[in-house]
Design a protein around this motif. Sequence first.
Motif, mmCIF file in Angstrom:
data_model
loop_
_atom_site.group_PDB
_atom_site.id
_atom_site.type_symbol
_atom_site.label_atom_id
_atom_site.label_comp_id
_atom_site.label_asym_id
_atom_site.label_seq_id
_atom_site.Cartn_x
_atom_site.Cartn_y
_atom_site.Cartn_z
ATOM 1 N N ALA A 1 -10.333 32.631 -21.143
ATOM 2 C CA ALA A 1 -11.285 32.842 -20.045
ATOM 3 C C ALA A 1 -10.589 33.412 -18.823
ATOM 4 C CB ALA A 1 -11.973 31.526 -19.672
ATOM 5 N N ASN B 1 -15.449 37.000 -21.378
ATOM 6 C CA ASN B 1 -15.675 35.630 -20.893
ATOM 7 C C ASN B 1 -15.134 35.497 -19.468
ATOM 8 O OD1 ASN B 1 -16.537 32.983 -20.951
ATOM 9 N ND2 ASN B 1 -14.683 32.225 -21.932
ATOM 10 N N LEU C 1 -15.809 33.876 -15.712
ATOM 11 C CA LEU C 1 -16.522 32.888 -14.903
ATOM 12 C C LEU C 1 -16.369 33.297 -13.433
ATOM 13 C CD1 LEU C 1 -15.378 29.578 -16.646
ATOM 14 C CD2 LEU C 1 -17.316 31.041 -17.194
ATOM 15 N N GLU D 1 -22.783 24.730 -13.047
ATOM 16 C CA GLU D 1 -22.507 25.070 -14.440
ATOM 17 C C GLU D 1 -21.221 25.885 -14.565
ATOM 18 O OE1 GLU D 1 -24.562 27.417 -18.238
ATOM 19 O OE2 GLU D 1 -25.751 27.039 -16.436
ATOM 20 N N THR D 2 -21.031 26.831 -13.639
ATOM 21 C CA THR D 2 -19.810 27.645 -13.635
ATOM 22 C C THR D 2 -18.590 26.774 -13.365
ATOM 23 O OG1 THR D 2 -21.105 29.517 -12.815
ATOM 24 C CG2 THR D 2 -18.711 29.700 -12.664
ATOM 25 N N ASP E 1 -18.254 23.545 -13.977
ATOM 26 C CA ASP E 1 -18.011 22.695 -15.153
ATOM 27 C C ASP E 1 -17.287 23.467 -16.247
ATOM 28 O OD1 ASP E 1 -19.222 20.586 -13.902
ATOM 29 O OD2 ASP E 1 -21.142 20.768 -14.957
ATOM 30 N N LYS E 2 -17.698 24.697 -16.477
ATOM 31 C CA LYS E 2 -17.039 25.525 -17.498
ATOM 32 C C LYS E 2 -15.589 25.816 -17.104
ATOM 33 C CE LYS E 2 -21.057 28.017 -19.348
ATOM 34 N NZ LYS E 2 -21.720 29.344 -19.435
ATOM 35 N N ALA E 3 -15.371 26.119 -15.828
ATOM 36 C CA ALA E 3 -14.025 26.409 -15.340
ATOM 37 C C ALA E 3 -13.110 25.201 -15.504
ATOM 38 C CB ALA E 3 -14.075 26.851 -13.877
ATOM 39 N N ASN F 1 -13.433 22.800 -17.627
ATOM 40 C CA ASN F 1 -13.196 22.595 -19.051
ATOM 41 C C ASN F 1 -12.105 23.526 -19.575
ATOM 42 O OD1 ASN F 1 -13.920 21.434 -21.694
ATOM 43 N ND2 ASN F 1 -14.675 23.482 -22.150
ATOM 44 N N TYR F 2 -12.185 24.813 -19.230
ATOM 45 C CA TYR F 2 -11.161 25.768 -19.686
ATOM 46 C C TYR F 2 -9.787 25.435 -19.113
ATOM 47 C CZ TYR F 2 -14.288 29.036 -22.072
ATOM 48 O OH TYR F 2 -15.160 29.621 -22.955
#
Length: 239
Positions: A98, A115, A117, A169-170, A172-174, A176-177
């Motif tokens: 990512a 991908n 973010l 949401e962005t 949370d994804k960041a 996680n990665y």
Amino acid sequence: MQKYNELQDLILESNNIVFFGGAGVSTESGIPDFRSVDGLYNQKYSYPPEQILSHSFFISNTEYFYDFYKNKMLFLEVSPNKAHIKLAELERVGKLKAVITQNIDGLHQKAGSKNVLELHGSVHRNYCMKCGKFYDVDKVIESKGIPRCTCNGIIKPDVVLYEEGLDNETIDKAVNYISNADVLIIGGTSLAVYPAAGLIRYYKGNKLILINKSSTSMDSMANLVINDSIGKVFEGIKL
């Protein structure tokens, strides 16, 4: 030269790399940095740029906001640089999972990254505040004065202005990665802009790489620090 070799080895050995980038990634494409000596914040305007780019100013003085925004925030003619291109290549070969960016210019996608973010949104997305309909950036450019939707609602750029929070949401994804990354590369940022800069604290590994022309407050946390142009550094990476 040894640091470049270390970077090369770390990249070759990993298939779970995450990149976190800031304004310095885009300045090499010709987009001015806000905080540099000749940056946006050191130029003279009727209002401070921080005020113009705030949510309350957008609401109360929309026409002035758009006059400034179209002249100073849109750089649609610029091309991705060597850093953008190499990051897209790293993703294509399965090494990079990512790109997390503070930039709003869309240059990572233009270079081929899939991908991405965007912590602070994108100038390429715009939406009606009344009905929610989305528009591309051409609608903003072609509009005289305040861009309006077919329903006559005001169109707002899908970028995070001052006084606005980041998209959950962005974020949370960041997180996680970053928390699952083997190698975390941070480039082109002074790590001064929060809450985005605070995300790197979620990294649990021992391969933290900082690439920036000047030193940062996080240098002591890094396993490898390279003070150089990010385009030059990435250009030298062989896959």
